[in-house]
Design a protein around this motif. Sequence first.
Motif, short mmCIF file in Angstrom:
data_model
loop_
_atom_site.label_atom_id
_atom_site.label_comp_id
_atom_site.label_asym_id
_atom_site.label_seq_id
_atom_site.Cartn_x
_atom_site.Cartn_y
_atom_site.Cartn_z
N VAL A 257 0.49 -1.11 0.15
CA VAL A 257 0.17 0.25 -0.29
C VAL A 257 1.10 1.17 -0.25
CG1 VAL A 257 -1.84 1.13 1.38
CG2 VAL A 257 -1.96 -1.87 1.07
N ARG A 258 0.39 2.42 -0.69
CA ARG A 258 0.94 3.72 -0.84
C ARG A 258 0.00 4.58 -0.47
NH1 ARG A 258 2.93 7.35 -3.97
NH2 ARG A 258 5.30 8.53 -3.99
N ASN A 259 0.88 5.33 0.35
CA ASN A 259 -0.41 6.67 0.57
C ASN A 259 -2.24 5.92 1.03
OD1 ASN A 259 1.47 7.75 0.91
ND2 ASN A 259 1.53 8.58 -0.89
N GLY A 260 -2.56 4.85 1.01
CA GLY A 260 -3.89 4.74 0.76
C GLY A 260 -4.62 3.67 -0.78
N THR A 261 -2.99 3.55 -0.98
CA THR A 261 -3.69 3.22 -2.47
C THR A 261 -3.04 1.64 -2.21
OG1 THR A 261 -4.06 5.70 -3.69
CG2 THR A 261 -3.79 3.18 -4.90
N ILE A 262 -3.62 1.13 -3.06
CA ILE A 262 -3.34 -0.77 -3.31
C ILE A 262 -2.53 -0.33 -4.54
CG2 ILE A 262 -3.91 -2.87 -2.87
CD1 ILE A 262 -6.08 -2.29 -1.41
N LEU A 263 -0.81 -1.26 -4.24
CA LEU A 263 -0.52 -1.21 -6.12
C LEU A 263 -0.60 -2.28 -6.39
CD1 LEU A 263 2.56 0.50 -4.90
CD2 LEU A 263 0.99 1.43 -5.78
N GLY B 22 8.65 7.28 -1.29
CA GLY B 22 7.28 7.26 -0.49
C GLY B 22 7.60 6.72 0.29
N SER B 23 6.52 6.73 0.66
CA SER B 23 6.06 5.70 2.06
C SER B 23 5.21 5.24 1.45
CB SER B 23 5.62 6.24 3.36
OG SER B 23 5.99 7.63 3.97
N TYR B 24 5.93 3.46 2.50
CA TYR B 24 4.95 2.19 2.05
C TYR B 24 4.61 1.29 3.34
CZ TYR B 24 6.61 3.53 -2.57
OH TYR B 24 6.62 3.72 -3.99
N SER B 25 3.62 0.53 2.97
CA SER B 25 2.73 -0.06 4.30
C SER B 25 2.77 -1.63 3.54
CB SER B 25 2.39 0.58 5.07
OG SER B 25 1.25 0.29 4.70
N LEU C 45 4.16 -3.53 8.05
CA LEU C 45 5.29 -3.39 7.60
C LEU C 45 5.44 -1.99 7.27
CD1 LEU C 45 7.36 -6.41 5.58
CD2 LEU C 45 7.80 -5.64 7.91
N ASP C 46 6.45 -0.88 7.90
CA ASP C 46 6.23 0.51 7.12
C ASP C 46 7.54 0.42 6.52
OD1 ASP C 46 3.27 1.17 7.70
OD2 ASP C 46 4.03 1.71 9.60
#
Lengths: 420, 287
Positions: A322-328, A363-366, A386-387
């Motif tokens: 997930v990146r900024n609320g969007t599922i990649l 960017g930030s990912y989780s 994970l972040d």
Amino acid sequence: MSVILRAENISKQYRLGLVGTGTISHDLNRWWHKVRGKDDPFLKIGEVNDRSTKGESDYVWALKDINFEVKRGEVLGVIGKNGAGKSTLLKILSRVTSPTTGEIKTKGRIASLLEVGTGFHPEMTGRENIYLNGAILGMTKAEIRSKIDEIIDFSGCERYIDTPVKRYSSGMTVRLAFAVAAHLEPDILVVDEVLAVGDAEFQKKAIGKMQDISKGDGRTVLFVSHNMGSLQRICTRALLLENGELVYEGSVENTIEKYIKHGERNSKTLINNDLNLPLCVTGAELISDSKGVIDVEDDIKFKITYKVNKADCENSIAIRLVRNGTILFTDFVKINDEYCLDKQLGSFQVISKNFPKRLLKSGSYSVDIHVGIIKKQVIQRVDGVLDFDVELSSKHGYNSSFSKDRPGVIGVNIDWDLML
Amino acid sequence: MKTTEDNWLYTISSKHKLIDLNLKEIWRYKDLLFLFVKRDIVTVYKQTILGPLWFLIQPLFTSVIFTLVFNNLGQIQTGDIPPFLFNLAGITAWNYFKECLTGTSGTFTKNQNIFGKVYFPRVIMPMSVTISNLLKFGIQIGIFTGFYLFYYFQGSGVNININIVLFPIYVLLMALLGLGFGMIISSMTTKYRDLTILVGFGVQLLMYLSAVPYPVSEAKLKFPEWVVPIVVYNPLTQIIEGFRFMLLDSGTFSWTSFGYTTLISVVIFLLGLIIFNRTEKSFIDTV
């Protein structure tokens, strides 16, 4: 570009609780201070507006000392959790209510699109409502008349235009209302969450129209939404509000990242070790060449530790980035065959082999992990296990498609050949 | 340093002037005023069978009942004028005032939905109510004229007075008073709703103190002494009485009382406008 709107120390205080005989003593007290030429005694006692905690005072600051500037032609996004003060800010901007302190100066006319369909009269036809709604939003009759065909066309409700609006579906009402508002010509347009309604086709149209408004005509838009996708597409800059305070101001990408991180801090989930589940994940790890910050060029490996508690389980582990609320993407590891050697019980580990390089932008990912039977059932779900942050170090001068400020959720390098 | 940057179009601020009318802005929204008027007129008969006939039924029935109760039973003297026509004139005028008052007194509470979302000069709303009520009043004046002509050709002592030229001014005075009171009440009910309850029956009671079902001369004769000034100095009494005087040539008219009524109406209207303007800035937080 010149400044078209400037907010200086905007604050707004609200009183919580009921209005009744109790409030009249406060009103009289306030009036008495005013008569003697003193300051409002209740302005000193307000608290930070945190929705979820119980406070001491009945007075809260929905907005506190907000300062910002908007330049002509800019599309400014306003981001924040529920109750952060976004709508209060827009209400003040659209002059529905006035601030408790501070002032907003503007060089242009502001029109708002707070909630569409305002002032629609159900008994009147679509056409009549276009005139009425347009006039409420500040257009003159002549202006509406010159645009009526365009508005009807944009709404896509031509067949119903001479039917009372009470016969419309809710989506059609919204289309009609947005069509009117989109043809307004204010210098500054204030939009709140309108895109949540309407079908996909119309949402696309609406976003396109908003882009036209800012790019084509050089008008300014202030846009409030929870939809990070449309914010990213439309806005050039964003403000982040939290508990009535302006905590961040910058590029949309950075603001969204801040917002997502703020949200995560509040909802930390830990992996549990539930023995009743036939299969459960007990740990997740990120392995990369360099310690700490991951570079765009780095190899990324995910390691997942899981426990099989019941033989013959049909379960899979799904990993979601997930990146900024969007599922990649979502990928699965099916545990039943080769990974569950000899159908033994116990702890095992899997590690990812082929995670592509040069895919994640900075960017930030989780990472979210779901355990269950694909398309049937989820038995364990850990979001944000994970972040990690990815950075684009300056040494790769080659490409800025991995830079945070580039539109898009992933970075892909397509090599181009010159055709001869 | 930036001289050009100081040409702000307007400022949204917590401080307001006492009278902040902004007539220029109201003028810019004049189309909205007429569209509201049109909306009120067009939508009021939707899904009724008798439609605008309801406007006629109400004053006619009230006049008949008033004639039965006050003139037949209560022996109120109306001079040469047929009591029915006398009552109809009073009720027609009173109705216009009453509709303006009740229609505008809920401006803030009834429109909080739309007021909470878009800005336009709020005063447009009560103004449109006052204007659309004119249509209803016109229809009622039409039916009054019909009965008037009927009695006139029967030769029952009704005469038009030269004061008929004051007709538009009387209508204006009623509108100003109704609008003024309505705006005051609507501003005062945004936070505490007590006044709304008062308006319901207060208007009804006010009618009996405004010389609607009786001429002022009768009131002077029969009311207890302390009540007489309330009736006489009530601006509405003067309007109703003057209205009947010019249409029927009954009762009294003096320029002093006319001037007094005009003054009171203008003062009430301006007061209403000031209070309304102060309230509109942030009523949405307390409504």
